[in-house]
Scaffold this active site. Structure first.
Site, short mmCIF file in Angstrom:
data_model
loop_
_atom_site.label_atom_id
_atom_site.label_comp_id
_atom_site.label_asym_id
_atom_site.label_seq_id
_atom_site.Cartn_x
_atom_site.Cartn_y
_atom_site.Cartn_z
N TRP A 142 3.13 -2.83 -13.23
CA TRP A 142 3.09 -3.87 -12.18
C TRP A 142 2.41 -5.10 -12.78
O TRP A 142 1.31 -4.99 -13.37
CB TRP A 142 2.28 -3.32 -11.00
CG TRP A 142 2.10 -4.27 -9.85
CD1 TRP A 142 3.06 -5.01 -9.24
CD2 TRP A 142 0.86 -4.55 -9.18
NE1 TRP A 142 2.50 -5.74 -8.22
CE2 TRP A 142 1.15 -5.47 -8.16
CE3 TRP A 142 -0.46 -4.11 -9.33
CZ2 TRP A 142 0.18 -5.97 -7.29
CZ3 TRP A 142 -1.43 -4.60 -8.46
CH2 TRP A 142 -1.10 -5.51 -7.47
N ASP A 159 -2.70 4.95 -9.73
CA ASP A 159 -2.42 3.95 -8.69
C ASP A 159 -1.26 4.46 -7.87
O ASP A 159 -0.16 4.67 -8.40
CB ASP A 159 -2.07 2.61 -9.36
CG ASP A 159 -1.80 1.51 -8.33
OD1 ASP A 159 -2.07 1.74 -7.13
OD2 ASP A 159 -1.32 0.43 -8.73
N LYS A 201 2.81 -0.18 2.05
CA LYS A 201 4.24 0.14 2.11
C LYS A 201 4.51 1.31 3.06
O LYS A 201 5.40 1.24 3.89
CB LYS A 201 4.80 0.48 0.74
CG LYS A 201 4.15 -0.21 -0.43
CD LYS A 201 4.63 -1.64 -0.63
CE LYS A 201 3.71 -2.33 -1.63
NZ LYS A 201 4.23 -3.55 -2.18
C1 LMR Z 1 5.17 -5.92 -5.44
O1 LMR Z 1 5.03 -5.30 -6.49
O2 LMR Z 1 6.14 -6.65 -5.21
C2 LMR Z 1 4.14 -5.77 -4.34
O3 LMR Z 1 3.23 -4.78 -4.69
C3 LMR Z 1 3.54 -7.05 -3.94
C4 LMR Z 1 2.56 -7.59 -4.92
O4 LMR Z 1 1.42 -7.82 -4.53
O5 LMR Z 1 2.91 -7.82 -6.08
#
Ligand code: LMR
Length: 397
Positions: free
Chosen positions: A130, A211, A246
């Site tokens: 992420w 996570d 989510k």
């Molecule tokens: C995402 O990955 O799109 C979500 O978790 C929102 C974010 O905060 O990035």
């Protein structure tokens, strides 16, 4: 003093969300930010949340401070949700949870706690991960190292490369893992792979930091927690950051938790005290509203049944959009293989197209996709699938 600041880059995901909102084209499609949308392209408040809110309005009689660790009932319910009601670790005194401001707040508390324990700590993150993991954890002061996770060419986890790197991680380092529904790739570890990583963690002495932001959106609430539950059975130490954004649709309420498993109950008391000191320095106390709703839902048979049913529908819709997109776009002039999308889990998969095709999709067709080519499956619906597929075919020619 502000003259010393230079402009920063916009966030790759939240910047895209803002650009999408500003786009006035009617046929635009949002496959960017990880937010669930129903078949009308709408992000609803879940029914159980609405019902719990109605009860809360009626019965809430104070807005006084709750305390640094948030709502104790929420924390107990989160432990049971993450680890399963009967997990032995829940009766060991070795595990402590704090309510946190969303998954991001939880991750940051975890990072700061790690640094309190050991100043120059290093965390290993998968490539890719992420996009906010690195600024969030690195910004706290953790040194970042990387292990290979996803192989773009095979569209699969590079499990050999990952395990090989993990076998070299030194004692006391931290390894970040995604509990389920890997963000951004949708490629999840199998149970055997989780077990192998647990074995390596024991041998090497590294501490997994899991996570988990999508429990219930992959295979199911219990199946999606396999990694957490099995690691907690075998390892002396474990950290778990979780989000209710989510699976409870509570995005803007910033509801999450941070859990620490320690080697002994005496150490657990010290850890939770230090984590509370971290929270006090960062934000004092977490916001209450979302956590009160989650606690109410998880503690009430009727509300819980309603929530689980709606979560199942969310999951099934996402899976059906995976199948629909794969079926519709499998044969294409460019010969790009999209079959991986059908088998992956959670909200995301990489589309695997190139940067100029991505740009054309956005500029000419109003289709918004994160630059890694991550697409949010929940952005697809019966009203936009034809336009999406014809646009994709046209850029793939
Ligand atoms: C995402 O990955 O799109 C979500 O978790 C929102 C974010 O905060 O990035």
């Amino acid at each position: 003093m502000f003259e010393y600041l230079s402009a920063t880059k916009t966030d790759p995901i939240l910047g895209l969300m803002a650009a999408y909102r500003a786009d006035t084209r009617e046929h635009k499609i949002d496959l960017g930010v990880g937010v669930y949308m129903d078949d009308r392209g709408f992000t609803p408040v879940m029914k159980a949340i609405k019902d719990a809110e109605n009860r809360l309005v009626k019965f809430e009689n104070t807005k006084s401070y709750q305390g640094i660790a948030g709502d104790p009932e929420f924390n107990q319910h989160m432990l049971a949700l993450l680890f399963g009601e009967d997990h032995t670790v829940l009766r060991s005194g070795r595990i402590k949870t704090l309510q946190a401001p969303g998954g991001s707040g939880a991750l940051r508390v975890g990072a700061e706690l790690i640094l309190r324990a050991k100043k120059d700590s290093r965390i290993w993150v998968g490539t890719p991960t992420w996009p906010n993991h690195i600024p969030l954890l690195g910004g706290a002061g953790l040194r970042i190292a990387e292990y290979p996770y996803y192989d773009i060419a095979t569209r699969k986890i590079n499990i050999d490369g990952m395990l090989q790197t993990l076998r070299s991680v030194p004692d006391g380092d931290i390894v970040l893992l995604h509990g389920c529904c890997h963000n951004p790739t949708g490629a999840d570890l199998t149970h055997d792979e989780w077990d192998e990583i647990t074995k390596i963690a024991l041998e090497r002495g590294f501490i997994p930091y899991i996570d988990t932001a999508y429990q219930g959106l992959g295979v199911g609430l219990d199946a999606d927690a396999y990694g957490i539950r099995s690691m907690a059975r075998s390892l002396p130490e474990l950290i778990v950051a979780s989000s209710c954004s989510k699976n409870f649709g509570l995005y803007r309420e910033r509801t999450g938790s941070i859990t620490f498993l320690s080697e002994t109950s005496a150490k657990a008391e010290i850890v939770v005290g230090q984590a509370m000191a971290v929270a006090r320095q960062l934000y004092s106390m977490p916001p209450a509203h979302g956590a009160l709703l989650v606690a109410m839902i998880l503690g009430d048979t009727g509300l819980r049944r309603s929530w689980e049913q709606e979560l199942r529908e969310v999951r099934e819709r996402i899976i059906s959009m995976r199948c629909l997109l794969t079926d519709r776009i499998c044969e294409n002039d460019a010969g790009v293989d999209f079959n991986h999308i059908r088998d992956q889990r959670g909200m995301f998969s990489f589309l695997g197209i190139n940067a100029s095709q991505l740009k054309t999709l956005r500029d000419q067709f109003g289709i918004y996709i994160v630059s890694s080519t991550r697409i949010n499956m929940a952005g697809i619906n019966s009203g936009n699938i034809d336009y999406l597929v014809s646009s994709l075919r046209s850029v793939l020619k």
